[in-house]
Design a protein around this motif. Structure first.
Motif, PDB file in Angstrom:
ATOM      1  N   PHE A   1      -9.322  -6.885   3.865  1.00 25.83           N
ATOM      2  CA  PHE A   1     -10.345  -6.068   3.205  1.00 25.83           C
ATOM      3  C   PHE A   1     -11.720  -6.732   3.309  1.00 25.83           C
ATOM      4  O   PHE A   1     -11.844  -7.882   3.725  1.00 25.83           O
TER       5      PHE A   1
ATOM      6  N   CYS B   1     -16.843  -1.465  -4.930  1.00 21.03           N
ATOM      7  CA  CYS B   1     -15.475  -1.948  -4.754  1.00 21.03           C
ATOM      8  C   CYS B   1     -15.353  -3.401  -5.216  1.00 21.03           C
ATOM      9  O   CYS B   1     -14.327  -3.793  -5.797  1.00 21.03           O
TER      10      CYS B   1
ATOM     11  N   ASP C   1      -4.491   2.394  -3.854  1.00 23.37           N
ATOM     12  CA  ASP C   1      -4.289   0.974  -3.558  1.00 23.37           C
ATOM     13  C   ASP C   1      -5.389   0.391  -2.684  1.00 23.37           C
ATOM     14  O   ASP C   1      -5.566  -0.832  -2.635  1.00 23.37           O
ATOM     15  N   ALA C   2      -6.127   1.237  -1.974  1.00 23.03           N
ATOM     16  CA  ALA C   2      -7.206   0.768  -1.108  1.00 23.03           C
ATOM     17  C   ALA C   2      -8.066   1.967  -0.721  1.00 23.03           C
ATOM     18  O   ALA C   2      -7.697   3.123  -0.965  1.00 23.03           O
TER      19      ALA C   2
ATOM     20  N   VAL D   1     -10.773   3.543   2.424  1.00 26.50           N
ATOM     21  CA  VAL D   1     -11.477   3.535   3.706  1.00 26.50           C
ATOM     22  C   VAL D   1     -12.772   4.317   3.514  1.00 26.50           C
ATOM     23  O   VAL D   1     -12.742   5.484   3.115  1.00 26.50           O
TER      24      VAL D   1
ATOM     25  N   ILE E   1       0.847  -1.185   0.000  1.00 26.46           N
ATOM     26  CA  ILE E   1       0.000   0.000   0.000  1.00 26.46           C
ATOM     27  C   ILE E   1       0.883   1.235   0.000  1.00 26.46           C
ATOM     28  O   ILE E   1       1.795   1.364   0.826  1.00 26.46           O
TER      29      ILE E   1
ATOM     30  N   GLY F   1      -9.843  -2.982  -2.719  1.00 25.86           N
ATOM     31  CA  GLY F   1      -9.790  -3.324  -1.310  1.00 25.86           C
ATOM     32  C   GLY F   1     -10.425  -2.230  -0.469  1.00 25.86           C
ATOM     33  O   GLY F   1     -10.011  -1.069  -0.534  1.00 25.86           O
ATOM     34  N   MET F   2     -11.432  -2.589   0.332  1.00 29.23           N
ATOM     35  CA  MET F   2     -12.183  -1.600   1.109  1.00 29.23           C
ATOM     36  C   MET F   2     -12.275  -2.019   2.566  1.00 29.23           C
ATOM     37  O   MET F   2     -12.458  -3.195   2.885  1.00 29.23           O
ATOM     38  N   VAL F   3     -12.174  -1.029   3.449  1.00 23.74           N
ATOM     39  CA  VAL F   3     -12.460  -1.203   4.871  1.00 23.74           C
ATOM     40  C   VAL F   3     -13.490  -0.150   5.259  1.00 23.74           C
ATOM     41  O   VAL F   3     -13.358   1.021   4.892  1.00 23.74           O
TER      42      VAL F   3
ATOM     43  N   VAL G   1      -6.968   1.634   9.302  1.00 26.29           N
ATOM     44  CA  VAL G   1      -5.690   1.675   8.589  1.00 26.29           C
ATOM     45  C   VAL G   1      -4.891   0.401   8.846  1.00 26.29           C
ATOM     46  O   VAL G   1      -4.253  -0.150   7.934  1.00 26.29           O
TER      47      VAL G   1
ATOM     48  N   VAL H   1      -6.135  -2.290   6.642  1.00 27.74           N
ATOM     49  CA  VAL H   1      -5.626  -2.108   5.283  1.00 27.74           C
ATOM     50  C   VAL H   1      -4.188  -2.619   5.197  1.00 27.74           C
ATOM     51  O   VAL H   1      -3.821  -3.347   4.262  1.00 27.74           O
TER      52      VAL H   1
ATOM     53  N   LEU I   1      -3.584   5.684  -0.223  1.00 26.17           N
ATOM     54  CA  LEU I   1      -4.849   5.297   0.410  1.00 26.17           C
ATOM     55  C   LEU I   1      -5.891   6.380   0.180  1.00 26.17           C
ATOM     56  O   LEU I   1      -5.631   7.570   0.372  1.00 26.17           O
TER      57      LEU I   1
END
Length: 383
Positions: free
Chosen positions: A317, A128, A110-111, A113, A4, A134-136, A309, A312, A7
């Motif tokens: 994810f 996503c 790269d991801a 939030v 990552i 990639g998701m949080v 974070v 991630v 972000l």
């Protein structure tokens, strides 16, 4: 996903207190611990769907001042326009989900939030998934109706605002010997109403999860007056229906139908049953969303941002951070986005309210049903 380096973070759905505190925590953890670059996406999903893209770089200097203490979101947000069925200027609808994915790729992220409620996180998680992003998720909503977490960011501050309103309504109710009705937000869940109603000493708390009768409310108010008190407080959640089961809604200028009017309905209904008692209604509305976050929301937001974070960084994810058992953890997104989390009709807080003598609807559900049926039958006979 690989290493990552960049972000993205966005807020989606309705605003609330504590959003900036989450964004701050995400940036602090991402920059200080991992050395990542963080891009804030403006206006929720629209920031990646608009052309040109709408975003800003977030760094430590961004949060060197008082942003932690500010309400709302410095990135902006939206709760309109389904990207999978997006309204176009010519009146047609188009699937713009790949515009979102393309925007993510153009920024070389790269991801992501995502700070949102159950509805907005459901939509963004589907976006996503379509783009392999990639998701949080981070739960935020004043309604506190997200599954998998005891508390969502914004709920504590909203309850504090409602409790403060009750503290201010009580003296004027006492001065004029009135029944004061306070209509609060919450959609189809009664979390705000039951928590703030208990904290604010309400005599009646009406929530969508428990049926009530107007006779039951009247008996409670009469009982309060017979005890020697000259006034009473009622808290009603916006999603509560009329006694006959109808939703109290209003049409907005944009054509959307939203909750509103149950407080006014109760005012008229009680005026007929209590002609010797003045009744007034206050609709608190969006005041519950604004203002500085309280200490609990700041702590919750900071914990959620840091943990998001870390998820991630660990490549975990498809998860949402959550507060359970007095600590922060995470749950699968599919468990958190199954729809709103309602109160249990026999839950502990309802028991507490009733233990205090508060009327929280009929303890026997059949009684509310029978009374509603009687009301509908009488109305049919009169029509």
């Amino acid at each position: 996903m690989g290493d990552i380096r960049r972000l993205g973070v966005l807020t989606s759905g309705g605003d609330c207190a504590g959003l900036n505190a989450v964004i701050r925590a995400v940036v602090q953890r991402a920059v200080r611990t991992y050395g990542w670059k963080v891009l804030g996406i403006k206006d929720g999903t629209m920031g990646l769907m608009d052309r040109p893209l709408q975003y800003r770089e977030l760094d430590l200097e961004t949060f060197s001042g008082g942003v932690l203490r500010e309400g709302g979101t410095l990135l902006g947000t939206t709760n309109k326009g389904d990207p999978f069925n997006f309204p176009m200027p010519d009146g047609t609808f188009r699937d713009r989900s790949m515009d979102f994915v393309d925007g993510f790729n153009r920024l070389r992220l790269d991801a992501l939030v995502v700070i949102g409620g159950d509805g907005s996180m459901n939509i963004v998680s589907r976006l996503c998934e379509r783009g392999g992003i990639g998701m949080v998720g981070v739960p935020k909503t004043i309604d506190n109706d997200v599954h998998g977490t005891d508390y969502a960011v914004g709920f504590s501050t909203a309850c504090a605002v409602v409790t403060d309103a009750l503290d201010r309504l009580q003296p004027t109710a006492a001065s004029h010997h009135r029944v004061m009705i306070l209509e609060v937000m919450g959609r189809d869940a009664g979390h705000i109403a039951i928590n703030s109603g208990i904290a604010g000493g309400a005599d009646v708390i009406l929530i969508p999860e428990v049926g009530y009768t107007l006779d039951g409310i009247t008996r409670k108010i009469r009982g309060v007056l017979n005890e020697g008190r000259s006034h009473a407080l009622i808290v009603v959640a916006e999603g509560v229906r009329t006694e006959s089961g109808e939703k109290a809604t209003v049409a907005q200028a944009d054509g959307q139908i939203r909750y509103g009017g149950i407080g006014q309905y109760l005012t008229h209904a009680l005026a007929q049953r209590l002609p010797d008692v003045e009744t007034r209604v206050t609709v608190l509305g969006h005041v519950q969303r604004g203002g500085a976050p309280d200490a609990r929301d700041r702590m919750l937001a900071s914990s959620f941002g840091v943990h998001a974070v870390d998820l991630v960084a660990a490549g975990q994810f498809g998860r949402m951070v959550a507060w359970q058992n007095r600590g922060v953890t995470s749950v699968p997104l599919e468990e958190a986005t199954i729809g709103p989390r309602s109160l249990e009709p026999d839950g502990p807080l309802i028991g507490v309210a009733r233990g205090l003598g508060t009327y929280v609807g009929e303890e026997d559900p059949a009684r509310a049903t029978e009374t509603t049926a009687e009301t509908e039958g009488t109305a049919a006979a009169q029509s």
